[in-house]
Design an enzyme around this catalytic site. Structure first.
Site, mmCIF file in Angstrom:
data_model
loop_
_atom_site.group_PDB
_atom_site.id
_atom_site.type_symbol
_atom_site.label_atom_id
_atom_site.label_comp_id
_atom_site.label_asym_id
_atom_site.label_seq_id
_atom_site.Cartn_x
_atom_site.Cartn_y
_atom_site.Cartn_z
ATOM 1 N N GLU A 1 0.868 -1.188 0.000
ATOM 2 C CA GLU A 1 0.000 0.000 0.000
ATOM 3 C C GLU A 1 0.906 1.240 0.000
ATOM 4 O OE1 GLU A 1 -2.682 0.363 3.319
ATOM 5 O OE2 GLU A 1 -3.840 1.954 2.361
ATOM 6 N N ASP B 1 -12.921 -0.356 3.362
ATOM 7 C CA ASP B 1 -11.679 -0.103 4.109
ATOM 8 C C ASP B 1 -11.895 0.782 5.342
ATOM 9 O OD1 ASP B 1 -9.027 -0.176 4.865
ATOM 10 O OD2 ASP B 1 -8.234 0.814 3.081
ATOM 11 N N TRP C 1 -8.025 7.631 8.790
ATOM 12 C CA TRP C 1 -7.567 7.637 7.397
ATOM 13 C C TRP C 1 -8.570 8.252 6.429
ATOM 14 C CZ3 TRP C 1 -6.922 3.667 10.891
ATOM 15 C CH2 TRP C 1 -5.599 3.391 11.250
HETATM 16 ZN ZN LIG Z 1 -7.047 -1.686 5.466
#
Ligand SMILES: [Zn+2]
Length: 426
Positions: free
Chosen positions: A214, A310, A316
């Protein structure tokens, strides 16, 4: 014996005018104009789309709805998100984590999302999040399948007791082995973490799902190691690579060799469009990369690709609403998958493909499957993604667990009806 007949539904494969007979929570028959047994409850689908319930292949229930605690992520980067989460961790309680997770599960059910794979951070020695989510898993079981991944957020080798804690979490009943190789200190440590975790999964007969590559760094190639270890240990079909955003930036010649390896190893891929498009490319000036993995190319090679939500209102990502159609909509745009069959593939990425990642064998709209279904106020899959419409009914094992009013105008003008009878249940 409980018996429900849904009449006149459109299906995701394009069929229209279908009746679906549900007996004791399972789909027993699908055909046009089925006879109506006396004891059956009937639901008039009015020609709208009846689809298998949504499945989220990648989420973080331990962090959800914590946005702004203790502060917001100003830079918007993955690394600052991890730092904010690190500041919040010492103040977490089991009750607070469980309360937020349950609130999110309510949102999910209302949106027709009835199965979630959630990563749970195991780097806090107290394992509070593990305890909270195991408790939540039991509580929601009647209406939502929750699968948990032991996730060493601070790095398996870089965080001193992560491996020990991860094993404790598995002992407590967490279902899947997680990892984060790109966050280890060196490429060698990343590769080593993949090996250690895959061996642990093989030893315990568990699936694997790693946050993998990522990053925008095209040289982050842990997916190759993950696919290689999958083949070495005979884990085909049980391993998932989540994110894989570095593939966006990789050299095409390398990817031409990598994608067939992923396909041969039977590794599932989960892209997270809402998050990948916001977290990646943050160090770019212009042109700025999208950062999502190569979804159409992976699908074309026969790889099972799902989309995950997610994050929702956490360190985030400040947005999100448990709506998997929003995820499919974003995935379609980022991957430029606008052909009709590609739009259908994006719908599959939040339903049947995601169910395959979770190993939900009785998910789907076919005879023998569980009647976990959602009736959408849309006539087709393309319309569903375009409109992200009301979930008119959500059924879990044939039982109604949520319903929404249809979106409709109430114009009350001469010659226009003021309202329509929207009664679906008879
Ligand atoms: Zn994640």
């Amino acid at each position: 014996m409980s018996h429900t007949l849904i009449q006149n539904a459109a299906l995701a494969d394009g069929r229209t005018g279908c009746d679906v007979r549900i007996v004791d929570g399972r789909i027993a028959e699908i055909a046009p104009q089925l006879p109506v047994p006396e004891s059956a409850r009937t639901i008039d689908a009015r020609g709208f789309l009846l689809a298998p319930s949504f499945v989220d292949a990648h989420f973080h229930l331990d962090a959800t709805l914590s946005h702004g605690l203790p502060r917001v992520n100003d830079s918007g980067t993955l690394l600052e998100g991890i730092a904010v989460w690190g500041e919040l961790k010492p103040t977490l309680t089991i009750e607070a984590i469980a309360e937020r997770a349950l609130r999110y599960c309510d949102w999910a059910v209302g949106r027709g999302l009835l199965a979630i794979r959630s990563h749970v951070d195991v780097c806090d020695d107290r394992l509070l999040a593990v305890e909270a989510l195991l408790q939540v898993k039991k509580q929601v079981a009647p209406y939502l399948d929750l699968q948990l991944v032991a996730f060493p957020q601070d790095g398996l080798l870089r965080s001193p007791r992560a491996l020990q804690n991860l094993k404790r979490a598995l002992d407590l009943g967490v279902d899947v082995v997680g990892g984060i190789p790109h966050f280890e200190r060196t490429m060698a440590d990343g590769a080593d973490s993949v090996r250690v975790l895959c061996e642990l999964a093989a030893e315990r007969g568990l699936p694997v799902d790693m946050h993998c590559d990522e990053t925008d760094d095209p040289l982050s190639r842990h997916i190759e190691t993950l696919a290689g270890q999958t083949q070495r240990l005979g884990l085909q079909g049980r391993v998932t690579g989540s994110h894989l955003t570095s593939m966006h930036s990789m050299d095409n010649a390398y990817v031409a060799k990598l994608i067939p390896l992923i396909a041969e190893a039977g590794v599932n891929v989960v892209a997270n469009p809402l998050i990948n498009i916001t977290l990646q490319g943050r160090l770019d000036t212009y042109p700025r990369r999208r950062g999502m993995t190569r979804v159409p190319e992976l699908m074309a090679a026969g790889v099972n690709v799902a989309f995950g939500h997610d994050c929702a209102m956490d360190p985030w990502y400040p947005l999100g609403s448990a709506d998997m159609l929003e995820v499919a909509h974003m995935g379609l745009h980022v991957a430029q998958m606008t052909a009709p069959t590609q739009i259908e593939a994006c719908f599959a990425a939040v339903t049947v493909n995601a169910a395959r990642v979770l190993g939900l064998e009785r998910h789907g709209l076919a005879v023998g499957c569980d009647a976990d279904l959602v009736l959408l106020q849309a006539r087709s899959v393309v319309e569903a993604i375009r409109l992200r419409p009301s979930r008119l009914l959500v059924l879990r094992r044939g039982r109604m667990v949520a319903c929404s009013a249809p979106a409709m105008a109430q114009l009350d003008l001469p010659g226009r009806p003021a309202s329509v009878d929207w009664t679906l249940l008879r």
